[in-house]
Design a protein around this motif. Structure first.
Motif, PDB file in Angstrom:
ATOM      1  N   UNK A 118       2.233   4.570   7.835  1.00 33.76           N
ATOM      2  CA  UNK A 118       3.699   5.063   7.922  1.00 33.76           C
ATOM      3  C   UNK A 118       4.021   4.958   9.147  1.00 33.76           C
ATOM      4  N   UNK A 119       3.101   4.780  10.325  1.00 34.20           N
ATOM      5  CA  UNK A 119       3.632   4.597  11.600  1.00 34.20           C
ATOM      6  C   UNK A 119       4.128   3.409  12.024  1.00 34.20           C
ATOM      7  N   UNK A 145       0.847  -1.173  -0.114  1.00 29.06           N
ATOM      8  CA  UNK A 145      -0.006  -0.050   0.073  1.00 29.06           C
ATOM      9  C   UNK A 145       0.966   1.084   0.117  1.00 29.06           C
ATOM     10  N   UNK A 146       2.112   1.076   0.174  1.00 27.13           N
ATOM     11  CA  UNK A 146       3.039   2.211   0.302  1.00 27.13           C
ATOM     12  C   UNK A 146       4.227   2.436  -0.762  1.00 27.13           C
ATOM     13  N   UNK A 147       4.475   1.204  -1.329  1.00 27.02           N
ATOM     14  CA  UNK A 147       5.933   1.241  -2.154  1.00 27.02           C
ATOM     15  C   UNK A 147       5.662   1.458  -3.479  1.00 27.02           C
ATOM     16  N   UNK A 169      -0.612   6.690  -7.912  1.00 23.71           N
ATOM     17  CA  UNK A 169       0.618   6.592  -7.296  1.00 23.71           C
ATOM     18  C   UNK A 169       0.409   5.651  -5.843  1.00 23.71           C
ATOM     19  N   UNK A 170       1.313   5.332  -5.441  1.00 25.33           N
ATOM     20  CA  UNK A 170       1.273   4.130  -4.245  1.00 25.33           C
ATOM     21  C   UNK A 170       0.238   4.751  -3.159  1.00 25.33           C
ATOM     22  N   UNK A 171       0.147   6.396  -3.203  1.00 27.84           N
ATOM     23  CA  UNK A 171      -0.699   6.719  -2.086  1.00 27.84           C
ATOM     24  C   UNK A 171      -1.778   7.761  -2.484  1.00 27.84           C
ATOM     25  N   UNK A 172      -2.080   7.723  -3.939  1.00 36.37           N
ATOM     26  CA  UNK A 172      -3.091   8.454  -4.589  1.00 36.37           C
ATOM     27  C   UNK A 172      -3.803   7.952  -5.668  1.00 36.37           C
ATOM     28  N   UNK A 205      -9.334  13.423  -6.322  1.00 36.03           N
ATOM     29  CA  UNK A 205      -8.076  12.437  -6.018  1.00 36.03           C
ATOM     30  C   UNK A 205      -8.094  12.493  -4.617  1.00 36.03           C
ATOM     31  N   UNK A 206      -7.831  11.276  -4.185  1.00 38.68           N
ATOM     32  CA  UNK A 206      -7.972  10.647  -2.927  1.00 38.68           C
ATOM     33  C   UNK A 206      -6.580  10.297  -2.585  1.00 38.68           C
ATOM     34  N   UNK A 207      -6.024  10.627  -1.407  1.00 35.26           N
ATOM     35  CA  UNK A 207      -4.732  10.463  -0.773  1.00 35.26           C
ATOM     36  C   UNK A 207      -4.660   9.148   0.098  1.00 35.26           C
ATOM     37  N   UNK A 208      -4.803   8.113  -1.058  1.00 36.56           N
ATOM     38  CA  UNK A 208      -4.996   6.872  -0.428  1.00 36.56           C
ATOM     39  C   UNK A 208      -4.661   5.601  -1.316  1.00 36.56           C
ATOM     40  N   UNK A 209      -3.924   4.566  -1.221  1.00 35.98           N
ATOM     41  CA  UNK A 209      -3.873   3.560  -2.230  1.00 35.98           C
ATOM     42  C   UNK A 209      -5.200   3.127  -2.688  1.00 35.98           C
ATOM     43  N   UNK A 210      -4.951   2.623  -4.062  1.00 37.18           N
ATOM     44  CA  UNK A 210      -6.439   2.226  -4.625  1.00 37.18           C
ATOM     45  C   UNK A 210      -6.911   0.909  -3.889  1.00 37.18           C
ATOM     46  N   UNK A 211      -5.931   0.093  -3.274  1.00 35.81           N
ATOM     47  CA  UNK A 211      -6.708  -1.083  -2.404  1.00 35.81           C
ATOM     48  C   UNK A 211      -7.534  -0.445  -1.483  1.00 35.81           C
TER      49      UNK A 211
END
Length: 395
Positions: A359-360, A10-12, A288-291, A185-191
């Motif tokens: 990210x935490x 979800x991040x890389x 993107x990984x987070x978008x 646009x949402x600041x989150x991975x598509x999954x």
């Protein structure tokens, strides 16, 4: 872990690239609605994993799909959506193709390209690369492979679980002419967005005041191939006065006992929300990984504007809304997504907060709801298995 996948999924960038190559480049991808390419020369372009593909209606009224790149240097030929194209000309060096993808003209070919002089251009090997296009439930889909399996071999298993709606008989609804459809646009991975969409557990909690017109306790859901299906009936109080309470004219030809929310998810990234008064596509486009870009297009009954006005007036006066209401999770400023009374704003907020938490170093997934979150783990397994299968095919 996110149940079945590592947090890195979800991040890389590495995972994002794997998905683009082995999921979005190997599946049927939603491109638009059939009415988007109604006339000869109309076209629409869409990204399908590593491939940009356009659909065009030819002079014979057939739909064709091609990889959106000039055969000379790979420049993109067509952008977004367009009308009445008589031919397809590359903006870089003016190589020109007909609507059937054949190369028909090269400026100064005799001087610049002597190796092509003795050939008829339409017989040369520089015609556009073909892709596949097909129609499912009034939706246009493309596949990068020109020999892709028939679209029904991909969606056929889930079709019996879809609503009784006939999208081709409905018309696209635009609340504002200057904004043809919802796009955000949402600041989150598509999954994460998919998992929120298929998560039954949150409906009665996050949306207790915004989606209370449906009976969440009677929801039915499951899997058909790689696709998720879902149905829940109308809440009894809403159903009893639905002819007045519905904000839009009811979909005709729908039996009362079939009214409710049909909310399937077609793998990998297109949802359909089918209700008593609307039919919508929910397209989650990874950026993107987070978008993720989410685009929602809505279709409703093909009736006069006056009918819409009458129905909206009846809905506002319905006693159903006086008792059920439509309120946010919390009270407060309407600009706060959790106090807005807008279920989409609630979902966007939840998805973006989950993405931040990944990210935490303290992040972990707690106990999993056996029924309500069953679909989340299943979806993650489908993602993992699809990547592994197509990586093996490439090996």
């Amino acid at each position: 872990m996110m149940h079945e996948l590592p947090v890195e999924a979800y991040t890389s960038q590495e995972w994002f690239d794997l998905e683009q190559q082995y999921i979005f480049s190997t599946t049927w991808q939603f491109a638009g609605l059939v009415e988007d390419v109604a006339n000869v020369g109309d076209y629409i372009a869409v990204q399908a994993g590593l491939n940009n593909i356009f659909i065009v209606k030819g002079r014979d009224h057939r739909l064709r799909a091609f990889h959106n790149m000039c055969r000379h240097r790979g420049t993109q030929l067509l952008r977004a959506v367009g009308k009445s194209q008589k031919a397809i000309t590359c903006p870089y060096h003016d190589w020109t193709y007909d609507l059937e993808g054949k190369l028909i003209s090269i400026p100064k070919k005799e001087q610049e390209f002597p190796e092509l002089c003795n050939k008829e251009l339409h017989k040369c090997d520089l015609n556009l690369h073909q892709a596949s296009v097909d129609i499912f439930k009034g939706m246009l889909f493309v596949h990068p492979d020109k020999n892709a399996p028939n679209i029904m071999s991909f969606f056929g298993e889930v079709e019996p679980y879809l609503g009784p709606h006939i999208p081709e008989e409905l018309i696209e609804y635009q609340e504002k002419k200057e904004v043809p459809f919802y796009s955000k646009e949402i600041n989150a991975n598509w999954k994460i967005i998919v998992e929120n969409y298929i998560d039954h557990y949150h409906l009665a909690h996050l949306h207790e005041g915004t989606l209370n017109m449906y009976d969440h306790s009677k929801a039915e859901f499951g899997w058909a191939g790689p696709h998720y299906w879902f149905y829940e009936p109308l809440a009894p109080a809403y159903l009893a006065d639905v002819k007045n309470a519905s904000p839009y004219p009811l979909i005709d030809k729908m039996p009362e006992d079939k009214m409710g929310a049909y909310v399937p998810w077609l793998f990998p990234n297109i949802g359909i929300t089918e209700s008593e008064s609307a039919w919508n596509t929910f397209h989650a486009i990874p950026l993107a990984p987070d978008k993720t870009l989410v685009v929602i297009r809505s279709k409703t009954m093909n009736v006069s504007e006056w009918e819409y006005t009458k129905q909206y007036t009846k809905s506002m006066a319905s006693k159903v809304w006086q008792t059920m209401g439509n309120k946010g999770k919390y009270e407060g400023d309407a600009n706060d997504p959790m106090a807005s009374g807008d279920f989409m704003a609630e979902d966007v907020y939840a998805c973006e907060q989950q993405q931040k938490s990944l990210r935490s170093p303290m992040f972990s997934v707690g106990a999993q709801a056996q029924k309500g979150e069953f679909a989340v783990s299943k979806f993650q397994r489908v993602v993992k298995e699809w990547i592994e299968k197509h990586k093996d095919d490439d090996a």
